[in-house]
Design an enzyme around this catalytic site. Structure first.
Site, PDB file in Angstrom:
ATOM      1  N   GLU A   1      75.599 -72.433 -35.641  1.00 41.50           N
ATOM      2  CA  GLU A   1      75.175 -72.141 -37.014  1.00 41.50           C
ATOM      3  C   GLU A   1      75.947 -71.014 -37.646  1.00 41.50           C
ATOM      4  OE1 GLU A   1      72.851 -71.395 -40.588  1.00 41.50           O
ATOM      5  OE2 GLU A   1      73.391 -69.917 -39.088  1.00 41.50           O
TER       6      GLU A   1
ATOM      7  N   HIS B   1      70.093 -67.585 -34.943  1.00 45.49           N
ATOM      8  CA  HIS B   1      70.429 -68.111 -36.272  1.00 45.49           C
ATOM      9  C   HIS B   1      71.655 -67.326 -36.781  1.00 45.49           C
ATOM     10  CE1 HIS B   1      68.261 -69.853 -40.100  1.00 45.49           C
ATOM     11  NE2 HIS B   1      69.543 -70.145 -40.077  1.00 45.49           N
TER      12      HIS B   1
ATOM     13  N   HIS C   1      64.477 -66.567 -33.771  1.00 42.48           N
ATOM     14  CA  HIS C   1      63.195 -67.163 -34.194  1.00 42.48           C
ATOM     15  C   HIS C   1      62.348 -67.548 -32.981  1.00 42.48           C
ATOM     16  CE1 HIS C   1      64.691 -67.327 -38.282  1.00 42.48           C
ATOM     17  NE2 HIS C   1      65.730 -68.054 -37.905  1.00 42.48           N
TER      18      HIS C   1
ATOM     19  N   ASN D   1      67.453 -65.746 -42.489  1.00 47.27           N
ATOM     20  CA  ASN D   1      68.524 -66.700 -42.250  1.00 47.27           C
ATOM     21  C   ASN D   1      69.763 -65.999 -41.702  1.00 47.27           C
ATOM     22  OD1 ASN D   1      70.862 -68.507 -42.904  1.00 47.27           O
ATOM     23  ND2 ASN D   1      69.194 -69.829 -43.595  1.00 47.27           N
TER      24      ASN D   1
ATOM     25  N   ASN E   1      70.756 -67.577 -48.347  1.00 47.35           N
ATOM     26  CA  ASN E   1      71.194 -68.046 -47.032  1.00 47.35           C
ATOM     27  C   ASN E   1      72.247 -67.098 -46.458  1.00 47.35           C
ATOM     28  OD1 ASN E   1      72.393 -69.784 -44.907  1.00 47.35           O
ATOM     29  ND2 ASN E   1      71.009 -71.318 -45.722  1.00 47.35           N
TER      30      ASN E   1
ATOM     31  N   ASP F   1      76.085 -72.631 -47.287  1.00 44.18           N
ATOM     32  CA  ASP F   1      75.327 -72.039 -46.176  1.00 44.18           C
ATOM     33  C   ASP F   1      75.921 -70.661 -45.865  1.00 44.18           C
ATOM     34  OD1 ASP F   1      73.995 -71.585 -43.654  1.00 44.18           O
ATOM     35  OD2 ASP F   1      73.604 -73.718 -43.519  1.00 44.18           O
ATOM     36  N   ASN F   2      76.602 -70.492 -44.758  1.00 46.04           N
ATOM     37  CA  ASN F   2      77.079 -69.157 -44.396  1.00 46.04           C
ATOM     38  C   ASN F   2      78.436 -68.849 -45.015  1.00 46.04           C
ATOM     39  OD1 ASN F   2      74.791 -68.789 -42.894  1.00 46.04           O
ATOM     40  ND2 ASN F   2      75.739 -69.444 -40.969  1.00 46.04           N
TER      41      ASN F   2
HETATM   42 CA   LIG Z   1      72.723 -69.978 -42.663  1.00 45.33          CA
END
Ligand SMILES: [Ca+2]
Ligand SMILES: [Ca+2]
Length: 501
Positions: free
Chosen positions: A200, A261, A280, A314, A370, A415-416
């Site tokens: 991720e 994450h 998490h 996140n 995010n 996203d990232n």
């Molecule tokens: Ca992310």
């Protein structure tokens, strides 16, 4: 909500009340609620896409149904005009129904309805005089507030569902639900062996050692190994053919509950390398601090950071010992409410600043905050808003507050983020079609997309595609990180791609 039968029953009851004074026969008998059922079915199940359309739909349904003797007063939408009848609104429409001719109203109507199959029988004229207005005007509402309440509830339900329907269609639009991605693939790419369950987030040391978080289990997202704990992998990008190894973790950390994450590297003044990892355990959010032992190629667990504002975290970006920004990607943790949050686009997510002395929200109003990272000169913070499909450029102040300078719209679900240390360009791991990610289907998998944003502070930043694939090679890209022209592309739950550009 009620079933068709329930709705039918309540409408039937309303209609029966109208005729209870006498035996209903002939052309003046009511149609036992069929028209009304159509009306409410049209309103409730058509799910028009806007309030305006709801009004139109309601109008059409009313005009078709010609409901008799239901006086709703002023409807919440413009009343249909009954030309030449002098009665505006619902009553006017009702009165022009051919099956509800004026003879059916008032005293004549009563006479006719008193007529049985064997023909008319005498009607007491005194009775007519005592009730001169009987059936000459609607009055169900006044006499039967319970029935009225049910009808209002049904209309409100229809309105509510229509609004939810509109938001759902808007959510589909935001999710790029019908988008197909065309492949753009550099020549020198190959999948990294051994990483099968996601990567991720990826962060790379200046020396070329890349940390990869793997094995994320998160609400609504696919996972191929739900019972396997997550891992941190290491890859040395200086090697000709980079190999991956899972880092050992020592120091009493509960590895079974590891669910990593977003990650961020912090290099202290004494050159000690720390890895901060969003975790998490049991679907809660913590930030784990590890020290990286380069010789042993291992992580030493130091500390777990918890705080009531650290929820649904996140990604993080670290600035100093236990000083970091963190993004919260959704507000509700209950999956049903989370669905509503996404569909209604509540924009209740934020960026948090954490330090042992102070914890505060520093930026709000994100649809789903995010990825987060910092510019090469440490002046600006970049925040990806995944469902708003954009990147926020924020100025960082001395007191850690953030102010928004600009928003770059990318049209894909970001996203990232990472910054290419050589150029200062931003690399964004993106989901071309979020719906395919959420409704995972191996026969029609989610694709991957990596964008490069050059000169982000200029008036016209340049956005180009570094990599795109329809899911045949790489599914659900969440990150891309560069080191000397080499790029690692990670995914939420799938594999990891290495390319030389
Ligand atoms: Ca992310
Ligand atoms: Ca990160």
């Amino acid at each position: 909500m009620g079933t068709d039968t329930d709705i039918h029953k309540s409408i039937w009851a309303a209609h029966s009340e109208v005729g209870q004074e006498g035996q209903e026969t002939g052309s003046c008998a009511p149609n036992l609620g069929e028209d009304e059922l159509k009306l409410f079915s049209s309103i409730i199940f058509a799910l028009p896409v806007s309030w305006e359309q709801f009004s139109v739909t309601s109008h059409l349904a009313l005009q078709k149904s010609r409901v008799r003797a239901l006086n709703w007063g002023s409807p919440p939408f413009p009343a249909p005009r009954a030309a030449g009848r002098g009665g505006a609104g619902l009553l006017g429409v009702l009165q022009q129904h051919p099956g509800r001719s004026p003879e059916c109203w008032g005293a004549e109507g009563l006479r006719r309805r008193r007529a049985g199959p064997s023909g008319p029988h005498p009607v007491d004229e005194a009775e007519l005089q005592q009730r001169p207005r009987e059936l000459s005007e609607p009055r169900v509402a006044a006499r039967h507030p319970e029935t009225m309440g049910k009808l209002v509830a049904l209309v409100l339900l229809g309105v509510g569902l229509s609004l939810v329907g509109e938001r759902f269609l808007e959510f589909r639009e935001r999710s790029n639900a019908s988008r197909e991605v065309e492949s753009i693939e550099p020549e020198n790419c190959h999948l990294i062996e051994e990483i099968e369950n996601g990567s991720e987030d990826i962060d790379i040391l200046p020396s070329g050692l890349a940390f990869i978080s793997s094995g994320l289990k998160y609400p609504g997202l696919p996972n191929f190994a739900p019972n396997e704990p997550g891992k941190i992998f290491l890859i040395d990008l200086n090697e000709q053919k980079p190999r991956v190894q899972a880092l050992e973790i020592s120091g009493g950390f509960d590895k079974e509950l590891f669910n990593p994450h977003g990650i961020s590297i912090f290099i202290d003044k004494d050159h000690t390398v720390y890895l901060y990892v969003v975790n998490h355990p049991h679907m809660k959010s913590t930030v784990e601090i590890f020290k990286f032992e380069e010789q042993q190629r291992s992580l030493v667990y130091l500390k777990t950071v918890k705080h009531e504002l650290l929820k649904s975290v996140n990604d993080i970006v670290v600035f100093g010992p236990e000083q970091f920004y963190a993004t919260r990607d959704h507000y509700f943790t209950n999956s049903f409410l989370l669905l509503f949050e996404m569909i209604l686009d509540l924009r209740w997510t934020y960026v948090l600043f954490y330090s042992p002395r102070e914890v505060k929200v520093v930026a709000t109003g994100f649809s789903s905050a995010n990825g987060i990272t910092i510019s090469a000169d440490q002046k600006y913070v970049y925040v990806a808003d995944v469902t708003a499909k954009n990147i926020h450029v924020m100025e960082k102040h001395d007191n850690w507050d953030l102010t928004q300078l600009k928003v770059i719209h990318l049209g894909t679900l970001v996203d990232n983020l990472s910054v290419d240390p050589a150029t200062g360009d931003i690399l964004a791991g993106c989901h071309p079609n979020l719906m395919k990610l959420l409704l995972y289907n191996p026969d029609d998998p989610p694709g991957s997309e990596v964008l490069r944003i050059q000169n982000i502070m200029s008036e016209k930043p340049r956005v180009s595609t570094v990599y795109a694939n329809n899911g045949s090679v790489l599914q659900g890209t969440s990150v891309a990180s560069m080191y000397h022209g080499k790029i690692l592309i990670g995914t939420v739950f799938h594999k990891t791609l290495y390319c030389e550009l």
